[in-house]
Design a protein around this motif. Structure first.
Motif, PDB file in Angstrom:
ATOM      1  N   LYS A 155       0.730  -1.271   0.000  1.00 25.50           N
ATOM      2  CA  LYS A 155       0.000   0.000   0.000  1.00 25.50           C
ATOM      3  C   LYS A 155       0.762   1.328   0.000  1.00 25.50           C
ATOM      4  N   ILE A 156       1.748   1.469   0.868  1.00 25.23           N
ATOM      5  CA  ILE A 156       2.309   2.800   1.039  1.00 25.23           C
ATOM      6  C   ILE A 156       3.387   3.148   0.010  1.00 25.23           C
ATOM      7  N   GLN A 157       3.672   2.226  -0.891  1.00 19.95           N
ATOM      8  CA  GLN A 157       4.771   2.515  -1.807  1.00 19.95           C
ATOM      9  C   GLN A 157       4.271   2.983  -3.153  1.00 19.95           C
ATOM     10  N   TRP A 158       4.897   4.025  -3.653  1.00 22.69           N
ATOM     11  CA  TRP A 158       4.417   4.609  -4.898  1.00 22.69           C
ATOM     12  C   TRP A 158       4.819   3.811  -6.123  1.00 22.69           C
ATOM     13  N   LEU A 159       5.956   3.116  -6.053  1.00 20.97           N
ATOM     14  CA  LEU A 159       6.496   2.488  -7.261  1.00 20.97           C
ATOM     15  C   LEU A 159       5.581   1.441  -7.918  1.00 20.97           C
ATOM     16  N   PRO A 160       5.015   0.491  -7.165  1.00 13.34           N
ATOM     17  CA  PRO A 160       4.139  -0.470  -7.844  1.00 13.34           C
ATOM     18  C   PRO A 160       2.977   0.207  -8.565  1.00 13.34           C
ATOM     19  N   ALA A 190      -0.307   6.770  -7.028  1.00  9.64           N
ATOM     20  CA  ALA A 190       1.141   6.878  -6.849  1.00  9.64           C
ATOM     21  C   ALA A 190       1.509   8.292  -6.425  1.00  9.64           C
ATOM     22  N   GLN A 191       0.874   9.261  -7.105  1.00  6.39           N
ATOM     23  CA  GLN A 191       1.171  10.664  -6.804  1.00  6.39           C
ATOM     24  C   GLN A 191       0.816  11.005  -5.358  1.00  6.39           C
ATOM     25  N   SER A 192      -0.306  10.434  -4.890  1.00  7.57           N
ATOM     26  CA  SER A 192      -0.755  10.771  -3.535  1.00  7.57           C
ATOM     27  C   SER A 192       0.173  10.189  -2.476  1.00  7.57           C
ATOM     28  N   LEU A 193       0.992   9.222  -2.861  1.00 10.58           N
ATOM     29  CA  LEU A 193       1.901   8.606  -1.895  1.00 10.58           C
ATOM     30  C   LEU A 193       3.251   9.319  -1.828  1.00 10.58           C
ATOM     31  N   LEU A 194       3.403  10.331  -2.667  1.00 12.95           N
ATOM     32  CA  LEU A 194       4.672  11.066  -2.673  1.00 12.95           C
ATOM     33  C   LEU A 194       4.584  12.299  -1.799  1.00 12.95           C
ATOM     34  N   ASP A 195       5.723  12.664  -1.276  1.00  7.34           N
ATOM     35  CA  ASP A 195       5.822  13.980  -0.655  1.00  7.34           C
ATOM     36  C   ASP A 195       6.264  14.915  -1.771  1.00  7.34           C
ATOM     37  N   THR A 196       5.293  15.595  -2.374  1.00  8.20           N
ATOM     38  CA  THR A 196       5.588  16.330  -3.602  1.00  8.20           C
ATOM     39  C   THR A 196       6.559  17.494  -3.380  1.00  8.20           C
ATOM     40  N   ALA A 197       6.731  17.892  -2.136  1.00  5.07           N
ATOM     41  CA  ALA A 197       7.651  18.994  -1.876  1.00  5.07           C
ATOM     42  C   ALA A 197       9.105  18.539  -1.988  1.00  5.07           C
ATOM     43  N   SER A 198       9.376  17.332  -1.534  1.00  2.25           N
ATOM     44  CA  SER A 198      10.777  16.886  -1.545  1.00  2.25           C
ATOM     45  C   SER A 198      11.073  15.893  -2.666  1.00  2.25           C
ATOM     46  N   GLN A 199      10.058  15.083  -3.054  1.00  2.96           N
ATOM     47  CA  GLN A 199      10.347  14.036  -4.038  1.00  2.96           C
ATOM     48  C   GLN A 199      10.136  14.533  -5.468  1.00  2.96           C
TER      49      GLN A 199
END
Lengths: 216, 745
Positions: A59-64, A100-109
């Motif tokens: 669940k918490i990983q954006w890559l898959p 996937a986007q929602s699992l990223l910290d868009t400020a740092s990643q």
């Protein structure tokens, strides 16, 4: 007797196309390395399904999610000659890439987000393939804009460079196409791809796509 | 111990344990199938609350190794199917599971009933027509109905505007705009010369051309319905202009600041006088042809889903021409018509709540026409001769007509795309016909109510059942028209459609004003159709049978005593794949029809029909030189023509008959696109359009006019062998498509 059964089961396990059944990061890794050799719609759909399952568990990983979306968007591209068969894949890809986007910290990643924009560009481009004259005006600009956004976040992203090159290559001159500029972009993309590690789970696709156009 | 060491160690242990245990465990095997027992590719099978799962192979088979749980909870999912959970008890056989997944609606290739209709919509994919494909067919002259003549079912009628579909006259096809009737789609008729359309074909985002069996939501058309949907809010504000020798115009579209609405207007003026000096015409025009059009619109988005649209159009035309008189060598017959037409349409579409939708529209139309005919001598002075046939050659006709309509359709949607639509509409006609000072008023109130259901029996069977009730105060009659259509979709993507329906139409006003006890004319349609769409190709074959009753007969007395039939086979094949960058379609229309109507003494093949028609449309965009090229070609067998006369008892008989020569015509059109002001912020998209109609200069004969004594017959033909045009068009747009992108980030 017992040994025979064991041998059979063993052979059987070997025979299934999935090397491991337990979903783990290792499996994502295995799926990614299968992706490196994927060519047909069937390959990508099998992988889309695998990645989606992996995503559901991890669940918490954006890559898959990212890879599942990429495989569906790619299916859309591969169906360019069968335009009635694109929309469900593009929609599925959008749903997955948003996760996937929602699992990223868009400020740092930033680099990761740049990869996500590439898939967003691809799935919108796939929608254009449904019928360029009707869907082009709406989804074409969206596809280009996501490339711009991807390059803004990471000007070195070879996949964004590839997509920009692809667009310049295939667009009519009237609407901003430029084959010479396209080749330049694709050469740069190739250089950057050569500088990337071609293993591991981080996005590294694109070499085959770039070579495909440059060979033309 | 450092944490990551622990992680690696644990992973190793887990892998080891898994491996060793798996040898002792049983595996779960099975096949995932759809309800047709066909394998489902790439289904995903997961044991719930574990990390164990596989993807089924292309034959739907999968193998899983179970865990130590007592009850195994499997979750199976696949694209295009509803996901499913099954619980396996220890006693269950786990060696050969059969898992059936139900196909999910609205995912892959849903079935849509398509008998009798061609739809060109902005949602079209692959080889389905888009409105742009339809309106860029070469030689359509900016008239959507002309463009549709290159689809199967319609006849190649060169001397008159309108769509002549499957043995029907032009008056048996009606056009509808956003649900409301468009009573006069073209400028007022001129004998022998098709007149242009009022409405710009680019106004439409959806074009549904039904050549039969159309929905119960529409009526008063015996043969065919052309159902048009106007565009919603434009993507951008823009201004445009065009300059052609025969037409000049300008227009704009502006989006309001809050992005919730838009408004716009266009004007266009054309006078063909100059052109006719360069390219000689027969007849000899003494005025124009001259056309003026102005239109205006606004569109407002209300709430989240509603849209209110207003469109109004004003048209003026003036055509004056002279031809040698058919009955005399040294006299000239003169014809002049002036017409003014106004049409306004206000429509609303919105979603009321989760289950209800509404479509409402009101329309108002006004049409006035004056026709002056005169008999002239060789010095062009009017002469009055009291003898037949000359006594009818000096005349004045005035037509005034008012039309109003109000209509509401409610849609209730249910699960699995089932829906019920129902509504009512009211039409008012208040007309006045005046011939040489004698008035014939005509007033009618018409009421219609209708209901239609969309039924989806399974994923691949759909049906539409409808009924329509109509009442006319003028006819003092009502009728009930059932409509039914069905579709069955095969797994290979092919689809069979069936349609049946009864259609009524009021007789045309020109007969109504002379009638005592008019009745509705009636047609019954039976249609079967097969179509398959795949890989950028579309194949469609349709066969039909139609029966006519109560057709208008004018001899020996006016009445509804006409009968007839039409049957035929039609073919359409479009291919965007085989030849790279080429898009072409081929149609073939076979029509066998006979009817007794008007003054026909018995059942005859009508003079606007021919048994065989074929057409070919080719489009190509040359990317490197920004040139778009369009070619259209059609070929048809000759049309019958008759000189029908009446004896002393007003009984008619055929004095002379024959078949015209073959019809074949090729049209070419090109558009070269460019940008003049590259650096400007609001970049322009400009183009030069040029083309030739009837490139080969083939002599076209559509029929004959006969003199009163029957000794002289004059062919009805084109005013000139070829028709040329060239001109410039420009469009300046402020690109607001960015808004869409930003909304979607």
């Amino acid at each position: 007797m017992n040994k025979t059964i064991v041998m059979m089961v063993f052979a059987f396990t070997m025979h299934t196309h999935l090397p491991a059944q337990t979903i783990s990061e290792n499996q994502v890794k295995a799926s990614v390395s299968r992706l490196d050799h994927a060519t047909t719609i069937k390959d990508y759909q099998q992988l889309a399904s695998d990645f989606e399952r992996e995503a559901g568990t991890l669940k918490i990983q954006w890559l898959p999610y990212y890879y599942a979306a990429y495989c569906n968007a790619k299916t859309g591209w591969l169906n360019e000659e069968d335009p009635d068969n694109i929309e469900p894949f593009a929609n599925k890809a959008e749903e997955q890439i948003r996760k996937a986007q929602s699992l990223l910290d868009t400020a740092s990643q930033k680099k990761e987000l740049s990869e996500i924009y590439c898939v967003l560009s691809m799935l919108n481009r796939a929608r254009v393939f449904m019928n360029p004259s009707t869907y082009g005006p709406k989804y074409g600009p969206a596809a280009s804009n996501f490339i711009r956004l991807a390059l803004k976040l990471n000007p070195e992203n070879p996949r964004a460079l590839f997509l920009e090159g692809w667009e310049k290559y295939t667009t009519p001159k009237m609407w901003g196409g430029d084959k010479a500029k396209a080749k330049e972009l694709l050469e740069t993309a190739r250089q950057k791809l050569n500088g990337e590690s071609s293993s591991g789970v981080n996005p590294h696709w694109g070499r085959k796509d770039v070579d495909g156009i440059l060979r033309d | 111990m450092k944490l990551f060491h622990l992680k690696y160690l644990l992973t190793a242990v887990v892998i080891f344990v898994c491996f060793t245990q798996s040898i002792a465990q049983t595996s779960i095997m099975g096949t995932v199938m759809n309800n047709k027992k066909q394998p489902v590719n790439n289904a995903s099978i997961v044991i719930k609350e574990t990390n164990v799962g596989v993807t089924a192979d292309s034959s739907g088979r999968f193998r899983l190794i179970d865990t130590n749980k007592v009850n195994i909870n499997l979750e199976i999912s696949a694209m295009g199917y509803g996901s499913r959970e099954i619980v396996l008890k220890p006693a269950d056989s786990v060696m050969n599971l059969e898992i059936i997944l139900k196909e999910e609606h609205q995912m892959l290739g849903e079935v849509v009933v398509e008998a009798g209709s061609f739809e060109a919509s902005d949602k079209a994919k692959g080889a389905t027509l888009t409105p742009m494909d339809a309106v860029t067919v070469a030689g359509n002259g900016g008239d959507i109905a002309n463009a549709l003549r290159f689809l199967p079912g319609s006849q190649q009628i060169g001397e008159k505007e309108g769509l002549f579909v499957r043995g029907g006259t032009g008056a048996e096809t009606k056009q509808f705009v956003d649900g409301a009737l468009l009573p006069n789609p073209n400028f007022v008729s001129v004998p022998g010369l098709p007149q242009p359309a009022h409405l710009n074909p680019f106004l439409f985002r959806g074009i549904l051309f039904s050549s039969g069996g159309y929905s119960a939501l529409y009526g008063d058309a015996l043969s065919s319905a052309l159902i048009l949907q106007t565009v919603d809010l434009p993507d951008k504000s823009s201004a445009s202009l065009h300059i052609f020798p025969t037409s000049q115009g300008a227009g704009f579209q502006e989006i309001t600041k809050n992005d919730k609405g838009s408004y716009g207007a266009d004007v266009s003026y054309g006078n063909q006088h100059l052109y006719n000096q360069v390219v000689p015409q027969q007849p000899d025009y003494f005025h124009g042809p001259e056309y003026f059009t102005a239109d205006g619109n606004f569109r407002i988005r209300t709430g989240k889903t509603g849209i209110l649209k207003f469109y109004t159009n004003y048209g003026f035309s003036n055509v004056g021409m002279q031809n040698p008189d058919i009955d005399s060598n040294n006299l000239i017959s003169s014809f002049q018509t002036k017409g003014i037409n106004m049409y306004s349409n206000l429509s609303y579409h919105g979603i009321l709540d989760k289950h209800w939708k509404i479509d409402a529209v009101t329309a108002y139309g006004y049409n006035t026409q004056k026709i002056v005919t005169a008999l002239l001598d060789s010095s062009k002075q009017q002469v009055i001769i009291a003898d037949t046939p000359y006594n009818a050659k000096n005349s004045l006709t005035r037509i005034n007509s008012n039309f109003a309509q109000a209509r509401t359709v409610l849609t209730r949607t249910f699960a699995h795309r089932q829906a019920l639509r129902f509504g009512a509409e009211y039409f008012l006609n208040n007309d006045n016909y005046q011939y040489n000072g004698v008035e014939f008023p005509l007033k009618d109130n018409q009421l219609a109510a209708f209901a239609e259901t969309d039924i989806y029996l399974t994923q691949n069977i759909a049906a539409k059942a409808g009924i329509r009730y109509e009442y006319s105060s003028l006819l003092r009659r009502s009728n009930l028209a059932p409509r039914l259509s069905m579709a069955y979709k095969f797994y290979n993507g092919g689809q069979i459609n069936l349609a049946y329906g009864i259609f009524y139409e009021k007789p045309e006003p020109v007969y109504l004003i002379q009638y005592d006890n008019p009745e509705f004319t009636k047609a019954t349609h039976y249609i079967i159709n097969y179509q398959k769409k795949a890989n950028n190709r579309l194949l469609r074959i349709e066969a039909y049978y139609k029966k006519y009753d109560q057709l208008v007969t004018t001899a020996p007395v006016l009445g509804n005593h006409g009968v007839g039939y039409a049957k035929g086979i039609e073919l359409f094949f479009r291919d965007k794949k085989t030849f790279k960058n080429f898009d072409y379609w081929i149609t073939y229309t076979y029509l066998d029809t006979r009817r007794q109507f008007l003054n026909y003494p018995y059942e005859l093949r009508p003079d606007f029909t021919t048994p065989h028609t074929a057409s070919f449309v080719l489009k190509r965009f040359f990317q490197d030189i920004n040139l778009s090229a369009n070619l259209s070609y059609s070929l048809a067998t000759g049309r019958p023509y008759y000189d029908i006369r009446a004896n002393a008892e007003d009984k008619t008989f055929i004095y002379e008959k024959g078949i015209t020569s073959m019809y074949n015509t090729m049209n070419l059109s090109f558009a070269y696109l460019f940008t003049m002001f590259k650096k400007r912020k609001g970049k322009d998209y400009s183009g030069i359009g040029f083309g030739v109609n009837n490139v080969l200069g083939t002599k076209q004969i559509f029929g004959y006019n006969f003199s009163y004594d029957g000794l002289n017959k004059v062919p009805i033909t084109l005013p000139s062998a070829r028709n040329y045009y060239i001109g410039l068009f420009m469009s300046f747009g402020i690109d607001r498509r960015e808004d869409f992108i930003n909304e979607n980030l």
